[in-house]
Design a protein around this motif. Structure first.
Motif, PDB file in Angstrom:
ATOM      1  N   ILE A 148      -6.379 -11.778  -2.001  1.00 56.58           N
ATOM      2  CA  ILE A 148      -4.957 -12.400  -2.673  1.00 56.58           C
ATOM      3  C   ILE A 148      -5.432 -13.598  -3.348  1.00 56.58           C
ATOM      4  CG2 ILE A 148      -3.216 -13.577  -1.742  1.00 56.58           C
ATOM      5  CD1 ILE A 148      -3.460 -12.723   0.889  1.00 56.58           C
ATOM      6  N   VAL A 149      -4.857 -13.286  -4.698  1.00 56.77           N
ATOM      7  CA  VAL A 149      -5.193 -14.640  -5.585  1.00 56.77           C
ATOM      8  C   VAL A 149      -3.808 -15.477  -5.757  1.00 56.77           C
ATOM      9  CG1 VAL A 149      -5.781 -15.120  -8.056  1.00 56.77           C
ATOM     10  CG2 VAL A 149      -6.904 -13.009  -7.026  1.00 56.77           C
ATOM     11  N   ILE A 150      -4.209 -16.646  -5.305  1.00 56.29           N
ATOM     12  CA  ILE A 150      -2.887 -17.695  -5.529  1.00 56.29           C
ATOM     13  C   ILE A 150      -2.601 -18.180  -6.860  1.00 56.29           C
ATOM     14  CG2 ILE A 150      -2.189 -20.183  -4.855  1.00 56.29           C
ATOM     15  CD1 ILE A 150      -2.579 -17.932  -2.226  1.00 56.29           C
ATOM     16  N   GLY A 151      -1.256 -18.092  -7.043  1.00 56.40           N
ATOM     17  CA  GLY A 151      -0.602 -18.430  -8.518  1.00 56.40           C
ATOM     18  C   GLY A 151       0.020 -19.633  -8.697  1.00 56.40           C
ATOM     19  N   LYS A 152       0.581 -20.284  -7.580  1.00 54.99           N
ATOM     20  CA  LYS A 152       1.245 -21.506  -7.517  1.00 54.99           C
ATOM     21  C   LYS A 152       0.638 -22.475  -6.256  1.00 54.99           C
ATOM     22  CE  LYS A 152       5.441 -19.677  -7.139  1.00 54.99           C
ATOM     23  NZ  LYS A 152       6.886 -19.529  -7.471  1.00 54.99           N
ATOM     24  N   THR A 153       0.922 -23.674  -6.643  1.00 51.80           N
ATOM     25  CA  THR A 153       0.311 -24.497  -5.425  1.00 51.80           C
ATOM     26  C   THR A 153       1.217 -24.289  -4.174  1.00 51.80           C
ATOM     27  OG1 THR A 153      -0.098 -26.470  -7.142  1.00 51.80           O
ATOM     28  CG2 THR A 153       0.078 -27.039  -4.982  1.00 51.80           C
ATOM     29  N   ALA A 154       0.654 -24.406  -3.120  1.00 53.95           N
ATOM     30  CA  ALA A 154       1.164 -23.795  -2.026  1.00 53.95           C
ATOM     31  C   ALA A 154       0.908 -24.850  -1.009  1.00 53.95           C
ATOM     32  CB  ALA A 154       0.985 -22.441  -1.711  1.00 53.95           C
ATOM     33  N   LYS A 155       2.088 -25.259  -0.382  1.00 50.89           N
ATOM     34  CA  LYS A 155       1.771 -26.235   0.784  1.00 50.89           C
ATOM     35  C   LYS A 155       2.872 -26.222   1.768  1.00 50.89           C
ATOM     36  CE  LYS A 155      -0.090 -29.781   3.216  1.00 50.89           C
ATOM     37  NZ  LYS A 155      -1.417 -29.382   4.282  1.00 50.89           N
ATOM     38  N   ASN A 156       2.725 -25.935   3.018  1.00 55.12           N
ATOM     39  CA  ASN A 156       3.607 -25.838   4.194  1.00 55.12           C
ATOM     40  C   ASN A 156       4.640 -24.717   3.628  1.00 55.12           C
ATOM     41  OD1 ASN A 156       2.435 -27.442   5.720  1.00 55.12           O
ATOM     42  ND2 ASN A 156       3.370 -29.186   4.589  1.00 55.12           N
TER      43      ASN A 156
END
Length: 301
Positions: A148-156
């Motif tokens: 999986i390649v993350i594309g946006k800042t993700a928190k909670n």
């Protein structure tokens, strides 16, 4: 869209994989300049859907230009591939995430995702040789994995929203030195030798993958099928993995998550039947919709 990292003199240039070949974006821009077009894979990941749309539009316009459009297409055998995500901020891995793999290794089904990390020294590209670190191990194993390649800042983020934060997916081989991995309770040493995370050949944007939790996944060694499963066997599916990790650390664009491997690894065989990777062995990871990642093992000497 399929993105490619083209390796040239130790640096990575952005490529776009089309049906008829690969466009080297920097070379194309010399012929048809456009300041809005991104030239680095990490910038495309950070730019998300807007950057992908600009890149797609540019490629289409380029191919419609009779003077040089098709002439700028490279054949795949002309390209030296780098890792399709050249500079991830974090490399996070999920261990024992397929039910049948847990069963074959006599491990308990995890109640929570088992997380460990790797480092950028492990990254390499499609068709690169991987040097077996024979001075410290003779038990290198293959592991076909969906990334999986993350594309946006993700928190909670919630499980329901988690895939909104994904840029795309690719293949990986989570090479593992089993004796080093089990030397202590921490797996890091056996997972982080140089070249132990081949990645690619393409980074495929998420719009091309209908359901990452339902993809055929295979591994071949010298053409012999060793692993054949489906990501539906994952204990913790992709959306749950992203959500869970984001509860504990902030994910940023370009972070990659290796989601675990199915049954069929060497470690899953009875001890007297285990034949680990040797110099000359060719390992291919194939995931539905993501292409085939191939690397040859070579001797340290």
């Amino acid at each position: 869209m399929k993105l490619v990292a083209i390796e040239q003199e130790g640096r990575y240039r952005l490529g776009v994989k089309l049906n008829d070949g690969i466009i080297d974006i920097l070379s194309a821009l010399e012929h048809m300049p456009d300041s809005a077009v991104p030239t680095d894979a990490m910038d495309v990941i950070a730019g998300g859907e807007q950057a992908v749309a600009i890149l797609r539009s540019y490629a289409e316009r380029l191919l419609q230009t009779p003077n040089y459009g098709a002439a700028l297409l490279l054949r795949e055998d002309e390209v030296q591939f780098g890792p399709c995500v050249p500079a991830p901020n974090k490399i996070i891995c999920v261990g024992l995430n397929y039910r049948q793999h847990a069963i074959e290794t006599n491990a308990a089904i995890p109640q929570f995702p088992i997380l460990f990390n790797k480092f950028n020294n492990t990254l390499t590209g499609h068709l690169h040789d991987v040097v077996l670190p024979e001075r410290v191990t003779n038990q290198v194993d293959y592991e076909a994995e969906l990334v999986i390649v993350i594309g946006k800042t993700a928190k909670n983020v919630s499980k329901e929203q988690a895939l909104d934060y994904v840029f795309g997916y690719c293949c990986a081989n989570d090479l593992s030195a089993r004796d080093l991995q089990t030397r202590t309770s921490q797996w890091l040493l056996g997972k982080s030798c140089d070249g132990f995370s081949p990645l690619g050949p393409y980074l495929v944007t998420k719009n091309e993958i209908a359901d990452p939790n339902d993809l055929a996944i295979k591994c071949f060694v010298n053409g012999d099928e060793r692993q054949h499963s489906n990501t539906s066997d994952m204990i913790f599916p992709c959306d749950e993995i992203v959500s869970y990790i984001s509860q504990h650390m902030t994910l940023v664009p370009g972070d990659i998550i290796l989601t675990g491997t199915p049954e069929g690894v060497v470690l899953g065989y009875p001890a007297d039947q285990r034949v680990y990777l040797n110099p000359g062995d060719v390992v291919t990871i194939e995931i539905e919709g993501l292409g085939k990642l191939t690397n040859r093992m070579v001797s340290e000497a």
